[in-house]
Write a protein that holds these residues in place. Structure first.
Motif, short mmCIF file in Angstrom:
data_model
loop_
_atom_site.label_atom_id
_atom_site.label_comp_id
_atom_site.label_asym_id
_atom_site.label_seq_id
_atom_site.Cartn_x
_atom_site.Cartn_y
_atom_site.Cartn_z
N LEU A 107 0.82 -1.21 0.00
CA LEU A 107 0.00 0.00 0.00
C LEU A 107 0.85 1.25 0.00
O LEU A 107 1.95 1.26 0.52
CB LEU A 107 -0.91 -0.01 1.23
CG LEU A 107 -1.77 -1.25 1.26
CD1 LEU A 107 -2.59 -1.28 2.52
CD2 LEU A 107 -2.68 -1.30 0.04
N LEU A 158 -8.94 -1.41 3.55
CA LEU A 158 -8.41 -2.28 2.50
C LEU A 158 -8.72 -3.74 2.78
O LEU A 158 -8.72 -4.18 3.92
CB LEU A 158 -6.91 -2.08 2.39
CG LEU A 158 -6.64 -0.82 1.58
CD1 LEU A 158 -5.36 -0.18 2.00
CD2 LEU A 158 -6.66 -1.13 0.09
N ALA A 202 -7.07 -6.00 -2.58
CA ALA A 202 -6.39 -4.79 -3.08
C ALA A 202 -5.02 -5.15 -3.65
O ALA A 202 -4.01 -5.12 -2.96
CB ALA A 202 -6.26 -3.79 -1.94
N ARG A 203 -4.99 -5.49 -4.93
CA ARG A 203 -3.72 -5.82 -5.59
C ARG A 203 -3.87 -5.52 -7.08
O ARG A 203 -4.97 -5.32 -7.57
CB ARG A 203 -3.36 -7.29 -5.38
CG ARG A 203 -4.43 -8.22 -5.83
CD ARG A 203 -4.04 -9.67 -5.74
NE ARG A 203 -5.10 -10.48 -6.31
CZ ARG A 203 -6.12 -10.97 -5.62
NH1 ARG A 203 -6.20 -10.77 -4.32
NH2 ARG A 203 -7.07 -11.65 -6.23
N ALA A 261 -2.99 -2.83 -8.81
CA ALA A 261 -3.64 -1.53 -8.95
C ALA A 261 -3.01 -0.66 -10.03
O ALA A 261 -3.65 0.29 -10.49
CB ALA A 261 -3.61 -0.80 -7.61
N GLU A 272 -4.88 5.93 -4.17
CA GLU A 272 -5.96 5.39 -3.34
C GLU A 272 -7.15 4.97 -4.19
O GLU A 272 -7.75 3.91 -3.96
CB GLU A 272 -6.38 6.45 -2.30
CG GLU A 272 -5.39 6.68 -1.17
CD GLU A 272 -4.15 7.48 -1.56
OE1 GLU A 272 -4.11 8.02 -2.69
OE2 GLU A 272 -3.22 7.56 -0.74
N LEU A 276 -6.25 1.70 -5.91
CA LEU A 276 -6.31 0.55 -5.01
C LEU A 276 -7.75 0.17 -4.69
O LEU A 276 -8.10 -1.01 -4.63
CB LEU A 276 -5.58 0.88 -3.70
CG LEU A 276 -4.12 0.45 -3.66
CD1 LEU A 276 -3.42 1.06 -2.47
CD2 LEU A 276 -4.00 -1.08 -3.61
N HIS A 277 -8.58 1.18 -4.51
CA HIS A 277 -9.99 0.91 -4.23
C HIS A 277 -10.63 0.23 -5.44
O HIS A 277 -11.36 -0.76 -5.29
CB HIS A 277 -10.69 2.24 -3.92
CG HIS A 277 -12.16 2.11 -3.68
ND1 HIS A 277 -12.70 1.26 -2.74
CD2 HIS A 277 -13.22 2.72 -4.28
CE1 HIS A 277 -14.02 1.36 -2.76
NE2 HIS A 277 -14.36 2.23 -3.70
N GLN A 304 -9.54 -3.42 -5.53
CA GLN A 304 -10.18 -4.35 -4.61
C GLN A 304 -11.64 -4.62 -4.99
O GLN A 304 -12.11 -5.75 -4.87
CB GLN A 304 -10.03 -3.94 -3.15
CG GLN A 304 -10.74 -2.69 -2.70
CD GLN A 304 -10.56 -2.45 -1.20
OE1 GLN A 304 -9.85 -3.20 -0.53
NE2 GLN A 304 -11.18 -1.44 -0.66
#
Ligand code: GDP
Length: 318
Positions: free
Chosen positions: A6, A106, A110-111, A113, A303, A306-307, A310
């Motif tokens: 992250l 998270l 979350a990978r 990204a 962010e 990442l969101h 996920q």
């Protein structure tokens, strides 16, 4: 391990009390049966998870530019993705799992990204004309001038990709951009053009609503709201419509770098954001995810990605 990948976290918990809501304040208006399980799960955080942890105030950001007016959020206002259990977390480890400048916890999904490739694919005027390859997608929508093109360019790190959507004939279309050959970012027409002809407004209303309700690969709408100006009724109406129709929504607050308080009672971004949240809480059973962004400083860029990752990875599994 996911947490190691992250970008940045806020690391401390504020001692001050936060604002918090009781569950009785949540009121889901006009519910209708869910379209699919995945769509419904992403609309709402798991209540059982929330109930098992004592409410704690959490800072939205540790960055110095927000130090003068930190926003705090309480536990029941976090977005906790499905299959994410926070009941065993102490406050410090839970805080470390929240994306900076957001209310998003998270999850193990979350990978992947990063954006390595972005291509304009097509512009459609009807949902049926959109790409039919079944890849998951995220739709960006907001008032004209909210900063949608700037955000799109910042997400894909390309200065002019979103210009494609601004070419004559395409501003009123559903514009698809394929990312890494794996998913789509979708640029929808901006709303609230004061000068747009009535018929045009009606038409986009019809086709964007049709798209929201019938596009089975739509993982979440990203509703952009300008945090540098007072809350606008048209944005509240949009959020309300999405909530009432159970369309999964993430709120993206734009222009959070504009921090100068205006003389005529203008508010700071975090004050406008808090007001917006308070006004929409009745439209949702639990708080939707939200992220603070700036295309000038790139705040919120990692962010958001990442969101999206996920949400997307969970959607692909279910
Ligand atoms: P769109 O109409 O929603 O696509 O908005 P644009 O991306 O074209 O942006 C509208 C205006 O807002 C432009 O003048 C941008 O430079 C400005 N803008 C966009 N994003 C930001 C931001 O994050 N911070 C600031 N300060 N200005 C922004």
């Amino acid at each position: 391990m996911i947490l190691a990948q992250l970008p940045r976290f806020h690391l401390s918990i504020l001692a001050r009390p936060s604002f918090s809501l009781s569950s009785s304040q949540f009121n889901f208006l006009n519910p209708k049966p869910p379209v699919t399980v995945a769509r419904t799960l992403f609309s709402f955080a798991s209540k059982s998870n929330l109930a098992t942890v004592e409410p704690i105030p959490l800072p939205v950001s540790e960055s110095s530019d927000l130090d003068d007016a930190p926003v705090e959020i309480s536990l029941d206002k976090l977005f906790i993705p499905p299959e994410t259990d926070v009941s065993g977390d102490d406050p410090a480890s839970l805080t470390a799992r929240i994306l900076k400048g957001s209310n998003i916890v998270l999850s193990k999904y979350a990978r992947d990204a990063q954006v390595v490739q972005a291509d304009y694919v097509k512009s459609s005027v009807k949902t049926e004309d959109c790409p039919a390859d079944g890849l998951p997608e995220f739709a960006l929508v907001g008032r004209s001038n909210v900063g949608k093109s700037s955000l799109l360019n910042s997400l894909v790190r390309r200065k002019r990709l979103a210009l494609t959507s601004k070419k004559p004939g395409k501003t009123q279309c559903i514009n698809h951009f394929r990312i890494n050959d794996k998913w789509y970012l979708v640029d929808l027409p901006g709303y609230g053009y004061a000068s747009a002809p009535h018929e045009l407004k009606q038409d986009w209303n019809k086709f964007t609503k049709d798209y929201f309700l019938n596009r089975s690969t739509l993982v979440s709408v990203f509703l952009l709201v300008d945090a540098s100006i007072p809350v606008k009724q048209i944005d509240l109406d949009y959020a309300s419509w999405l909530g009432q129709n159970q369309v999964p929504m993430t709120m993206i607050f734009t222009k959070c770098d504009k921090r100068k308080k205006k003389k005529n009672g203008g508010k700071r971004p975090e004050e406008n954001i808090k007001e917006f949240q308070d006004l929409i809480q009745g439209f949702f059973e639990t708080t939707p995810p939200w992220i603070m962004t700036s295309s000038v400083t790139n705040q919120g860029r990692d962010e958001i990605l990442l969101h999206m990752a996920q949400l997307r990875n969970y959607w692909l599994k279910h």
